[in-house]
Design a protein around this motif. Structure first.
Motif, mmCIF file in Angstrom:
data_model
loop_
_atom_site.group_PDB
_atom_site.id
_atom_site.type_symbol
_atom_site.label_atom_id
_atom_site.label_comp_id
_atom_site.label_asym_id
_atom_site.label_seq_id
_atom_site.Cartn_x
_atom_site.Cartn_y
_atom_site.Cartn_z
ATOM 1 N N GLU A 30 -7.665 -4.575 -1.420
ATOM 2 C CA GLU A 30 -8.799 -4.648 -1.764
ATOM 3 C C GLU A 30 -9.820 -3.071 -1.073
ATOM 4 O OE1 GLU A 30 -12.839 -6.754 -2.217
ATOM 5 O OE2 GLU A 30 -11.252 -7.968 -1.391
ATOM 6 N N PHE A 31 -9.571 -3.266 0.217
ATOM 7 C CA PHE A 31 -10.402 -2.070 1.466
ATOM 8 C C PHE A 31 -9.024 -0.783 2.125
ATOM 9 C CE2 PHE A 31 -13.088 -5.638 2.141
ATOM 10 C CZ PHE A 31 -13.981 -5.827 1.350
ATOM 11 N N ASP A 32 -7.976 -1.075 1.354
ATOM 12 C CA ASP A 32 -7.887 0.271 1.673
ATOM 13 C C ASP A 32 -8.358 1.631 1.588
ATOM 14 O OD1 ASP A 32 -5.607 1.973 2.669
ATOM 15 O OD2 ASP A 32 -4.019 2.008 0.925
ATOM 16 N N ASP A 33 -7.638 2.713 2.540
ATOM 17 C CA ASP A 33 -8.203 3.912 2.608
ATOM 18 C C ASP A 33 -8.189 4.299 1.622
ATOM 19 O OD1 ASP A 33 -8.660 7.069 2.747
ATOM 20 O OD2 ASP A 33 -9.236 6.474 4.795
ATOM 21 N N LEU B 69 -3.777 -1.659 6.637
ATOM 22 C CA LEU B 69 -2.257 -2.386 7.588
ATOM 23 C C LEU B 69 -2.668 -3.664 7.857
ATOM 24 C CD1 LEU B 69 -2.595 0.090 10.909
ATOM 25 C CD2 LEU B 69 -0.589 -0.029 9.132
ATOM 26 N N SER B 70 -3.638 -4.267 7.909
ATOM 27 C CA SER B 70 -3.597 -5.729 7.827
ATOM 28 C C SER B 70 -3.025 -6.618 6.943
ATOM 29 C CB SER B 70 -5.263 -6.306 7.995
ATOM 30 O OG SER B 70 -5.620 -5.668 6.871
ATOM 31 N N ASN C 151 0.657 -1.468 0.215
ATOM 32 C CA ASN C 151 -0.097 0.302 0.103
ATOM 33 C C ASN C 151 1.116 1.447 0.162
ATOM 34 O OD1 ASN C 151 -2.404 -1.650 -0.019
ATOM 35 N ND2 ASN C 151 -1.870 -1.715 2.675
ATOM 36 N N PRO C 152 1.543 1.689 -0.985
ATOM 37 C CA PRO C 152 2.270 2.441 -0.991
ATOM 38 C C PRO C 152 1.352 4.188 -0.948
ATOM 39 C CG PRO C 152 2.560 1.547 -2.982
ATOM 40 C CD PRO C 152 2.137 0.367 -1.743
ATOM 41 N N ALA C 153 2.133 4.965 -0.725
ATOM 42 C CA ALA C 153 1.159 6.553 -0.003
ATOM 43 C C ALA C 153 2.267 7.521 -1.150
ATOM 44 C CB ALA C 153 1.241 6.652 1.372
ATOM 45 N N LEU C 154 1.336 7.268 -2.052
ATOM 46 C CA LEU C 154 1.737 8.432 -3.291
ATOM 47 C C LEU C 154 0.327 9.764 -3.418
ATOM 48 C CD1 LEU C 154 2.750 5.297 -5.343
ATOM 49 C CD2 LEU C 154 4.236 7.011 -3.853
ATOM 50 N N TYR C 155 0.141 9.619 -2.700
ATOM 51 C CA TYR C 155 -0.996 10.738 -2.380
ATOM 52 C C TYR C 155 -0.739 12.046 -2.369
ATOM 53 C CZ TYR C 155 -0.755 11.157 2.088
ATOM 54 O OH TYR C 155 -0.402 10.880 3.899
ATOM 55 N N ARG C 156 0.513 12.303 -2.015
ATOM 56 C CA ARG C 156 0.799 13.350 -2.262
ATOM 57 C C ARG C 156 2.287 13.721 -3.175
ATOM 58 N NH1 ARG C 156 -1.331 16.430 2.106
ATOM 59 N NH2 ARG C 156 -2.124 15.702 3.710
#
Length: 283
Positions: free
Chosen positions: A229-232, A266-267, A200-205
């Motif tokens: 599947e259920f990531d924010d 996180l899971s 789940n790499p955080a690339l939102y910024r």
């Protein structure tokens, strides 16, 4: 109150005080029986600083878990799994490792956790700087190049000097912002990893940064990327866009993109580590 009652109350108070004091002393003085948590295996640790950092100069706490096979040979070398956010991911992976080995899912390996020793940025947790490429939205982001230089030129040589390391089979794992760093290392970095695993790499910024052409290098680490599947949606939308972008580009780069059903931000970590290692070592 009669003298008799007073004496009884006094004796009871003294008894309770002694009892609590003794119990507290026993609890405080008794050493934790780490050896009885047999799944932890042989763990060593040390602290190390990054001399290139001018701010937030707290030390990194490095934890090393050696495989059972390590004691049996002074010649065999072992793959190494480097875990970012080691303060949480090292105990998680060390606990999983025994089961993964019993099922022969992964080869014997050395596990290295890189920990800040705290969740508090005021006490030294600098993950939002260390693990990130530059961002127009966050002035304190952008320390990935300096952190990778620390890993490549300071930490990895120490691990290779102290332990029997297979230098051709060194793997990096990161989740969320640390997943961003894993992508950075494979796409634009220089560290000699065999492969990287990003959960789940955080690339939102700073998504556009990761759409730039890949840097030239003689060996590019393989990359395994999972999206839960259920990531924010804050994380899922840009990471999914990134995957789609690079699937169309078809770069000269071994990559495996997967979706983990039923998982959240996180899971997904345990499944990502297991599936990523299986893919990287499948031969």
């Amino acid at each position: 109150m009669s003298k008799r009652i007073f004496k009884c109350v006094l004796r009871m108070a003294v008894f309770l005080f002694v009892l609590l004091s003794t119990s507290s002393a026993n609890a405080n003085n008794e050493e934790v029986a780490w050896d009885k948590l047999q799944g932890l295996g042989q763990v060593e640790s040390f602290a190390i600083t990054n001399p290139s950092k001018t701010k937030n100069t707290f030390p990194y706490h490095i934890f090393v878990r050696l495989p059972e096979e390590y004691k049996k040979s002074d010649k065999q070398t072992f793959p190494v799994l480097y875990l970012l956010d080691g303060g949480t991911n090292f105990p998680l992976m060390v606990g999983m490792y025994t089961h993964l080995r019993w099922m022969k899912d992964i080869p014997p390996m050395i596990i290295v956790g890189i920990s800040y020793g705290t969740h508090d940025w005021r006490q030294g947790n600098d993950r939002s700087h260390d693990f990130t490429a530059p961002s127009k939205e966050r002035e304190h982001w952008g320390g990935a190049a300096v952190f990778e230089e620390f890993v490549e030129h300071r930490l990895m040589p120490i691990i290779q000097q102290k332990y029997l390391v297979d230098k051709d089979k060194q793997v990096l794992f990161g989740q969320s912002l640390a997943g961003q760093f894993a992508l950075y290392s494979s796409m634009y970095g220089k560290a000699p990893f065999y492969g990287v695993i990003a959960s789940n790499p955080a690339l939102y910024r700073n998504l556009d940064y990761f759409k730039r052409p890949l840097s030239a290098r003689t060996h590019r680490p393989k990359v395994f990327v999972s999206i839960a599947e259920f990531d924010d949606q804050k994380y899922k939308i840009p990471s999914t866009e990134w995957v789609g972008f690079w699937q169309k580009q078809q770069p000269d780069w071994q990559a495996n993109f997967v979706t983990l059903a039923g998982q959240n931000h996180l899971s997904a970590t345990p499944d990502t580590i297991r599936n990523g290692l299986i893919w990287l070592f499948k031969e």
